[in-house]
Design an enzyme around this catalytic site. Structure first.
Site, mmCIF file in Angstrom:
data_model
loop_
_atom_site.group_PDB
_atom_site.id
_atom_site.type_symbol
_atom_site.label_atom_id
_atom_site.label_comp_id
_atom_site.label_asym_id
_atom_site.label_seq_id
_atom_site.Cartn_x
_atom_site.Cartn_y
_atom_site.Cartn_z
ATOM 1 N N MET A 93 40.500 54.204 37.945
ATOM 2 C CA MET A 93 41.749 54.555 37.901
ATOM 3 C C MET A 93 42.141 55.438 39.156
ATOM 4 O O MET A 93 42.946 56.155 39.058
ATOM 5 C CB MET A 93 42.305 54.937 36.649
ATOM 6 C CG MET A 93 42.142 54.096 35.604
ATOM 7 S SD MET A 93 43.198 52.606 35.966
ATOM 8 C CE MET A 93 43.204 51.722 34.437
ATOM 9 N N LEU A 96 41.368 54.286 46.599
ATOM 10 C CA LEU A 96 40.446 54.618 47.570
ATOM 11 C C LEU A 96 41.087 54.460 48.831
ATOM 12 O O LEU A 96 41.762 53.720 48.888
ATOM 13 C CB LEU A 96 39.328 53.710 47.263
ATOM 14 C CG LEU A 96 38.284 53.577 46.075
ATOM 15 C CD1 LEU A 96 37.619 52.481 46.185
ATOM 16 C CD2 LEU A 96 37.303 55.042 46.174
ATOM 17 N N HIS A 112 42.683 43.569 37.946
ATOM 18 C CA HIS A 112 44.050 44.464 37.431
ATOM 19 C C HIS A 112 44.851 43.466 36.226
ATOM 20 O O HIS A 112 44.845 42.270 36.684
ATOM 21 C CB HIS A 112 45.027 44.510 38.568
ATOM 22 C CG HIS A 112 46.228 45.175 38.370
ATOM 23 N ND1 HIS A 112 46.462 46.482 37.863
ATOM 24 C CD2 HIS A 112 47.623 44.865 37.996
ATOM 25 C CE1 HIS A 112 47.566 47.164 37.683
ATOM 26 N NE2 HIS A 112 48.307 45.960 37.529
ATOM 27 N N ASP A 144 42.939 46.865 49.302
ATOM 28 C CA ASP A 144 43.166 47.534 50.703
ATOM 29 C C ASP A 144 43.670 49.053 50.232
ATOM 30 O O ASP A 144 43.405 49.559 49.089
ATOM 31 C CB ASP A 144 44.182 46.958 51.312
ATOM 32 C CG ASP A 144 45.446 46.771 50.478
ATOM 33 O OD1 ASP A 144 45.884 47.286 49.556
ATOM 34 O OD2 ASP A 144 46.462 45.780 50.828
HETATM 35 C C1 GAR Z 1 41.363 47.001 32.468
HETATM 36 O O1 GAR Z 1 42.627 46.147 31.803
HETATM 37 C C2 GAR Z 1 41.742 46.734 34.051
HETATM 38 O O2 GAR Z 1 42.244 45.607 34.409
HETATM 39 C C3 GAR Z 1 42.575 47.903 34.021
HETATM 40 O O3 GAR Z 1 41.990 48.788 33.344
HETATM 41 C C4 GAR Z 1 41.430 48.435 32.229
HETATM 42 C C5 GAR Z 1 39.963 49.091 32.114
HETATM 43 O O4 GAR Z 1 39.414 48.537 30.950
HETATM 44 N N1 GAR Z 1 42.676 48.558 35.544
HETATM 45 C C6 GAR Z 1 43.730 48.681 36.102
HETATM 46 O O5 GAR Z 1 44.917 49.119 35.463
HETATM 47 C C7 GAR Z 1 43.587 48.865 37.498
HETATM 48 N N2 GAR Z 1 45.030 49.462 38.172
HETATM 49 P P1 GAR Z 1 37.819 48.770 30.940
HETATM 50 O O6 GAR Z 1 37.353 49.914 31.044
HETATM 51 O O7 GAR Z 1 37.469 48.214 29.277
HETATM 52 O O8 GAR Z 1 37.154 47.308 31.672
#
Ligand code: GAR
Length: 205
Positions: A93, A96, A112, A144
């Site tokens: 989260m 980079l 995502h 990116d």
């Molecule tokens: C997932 O749903 C992923 O797609 C999202 O965080 C969650 C992590 O779950 N990522 C984002 O929202 C990136 N912007 P996890 O820790 O159980 O893999």
């Protein structure tokens, strides 16, 4: 036979996507090996998952006063020390910056929980739910400098039903995430997909 791709996985939370990669590597469903896991948060379940799979795991926090370039240099160093050539953001989260991305050109991907470019950022599932769209999904893309931007590798759609709760939707999307993230890693491992001049190129087959 291709070589096994050495990957590093960056996480911030429960790590179910990390688990999907661990499982796919262990079952040899993908031509990759997770060399190291890095979390920006201590005490998250993702770190336990790495430990259970005997994968080296590190915590690199983002203290408010610390220069982001310095933090990214630390992360880069850990990844390079472990021979990583593909970086996978699996629920990481933090955005980079250039310092980091220049060290891994075309070699950083992210998962995502929406059909990008719609609903980037935090709580993508809630954004879709509240917008009342009839479908959403999951996206794997090259990273990116933007937040959840960058050329798209794979997407999977899911319907949003009238009877759904937000949790129903979150789980339905997560199921697709766990399929397309290992699949994208395998495509990269087999050189079937590449980033060239900011565009996704597919190998003819
Ligand atoms: C997932 O749903 C992923 O797609 C999202 O965080 C969650 C992590 O779950 N990522 C984002 O929202 C990136 N912007 P996890 O820790 O159980 O893999």
């Amino acid at each position: 036979m291709h070589n096994i791709l050495p990957i590093g996985v960056l996480v911030s939370g429960s790590g179910t996507n990390l688990q999907s990669l661990i499982d796919a590597c262990q079952k040899k469903q993908i031509q990759a090996e997770i060399k190291v896991v890095i979390s920006n948060k201590p005490d998250v379940l993702a770190l336990q998952r790495a430990k259970n799979a005997n994968i080296p795991a590190f915590v690199v926090e983002y203290p408010t006063q610390t220069d982001r370039n310095l933090i990214e240099k630390n992360i880069t160093q850990i990844l390079k020390n472990h021979g990583v050539t593909l970086v996978v953001l699996a629920g990481f989260m933090k955005v980079l910056g250039k310092t980091f991305l220049e060290k891994f050109p075309g070699r950083v991907i992210n998962i995502h929980p929406s059909l990008l470019p719609v609903f980037p950022g935090m709580n993508a599932q809630k954004q879709a739910f509240e917008a009342g769209v009839k479908e959403s999904g999951a996206t794997v893309h090259f990273v990116d400098e933007g937040c959840d931007t960058g050329p798209i590798i794979l997407q999977e759609k899911v319907p949003i039903l009238k009877t759904d709760t937000l949790e129903d939707l979150r789980l339905r999307i997560l199921e697709k995430e766990h399929i397309i993230l290992p699949k994208a890693v395998d495509l990269l491992a087999k050189n079937k997909v590449k980033l060239i001049n900011h565009k996704v190129h597919w190998e003819e087959s």
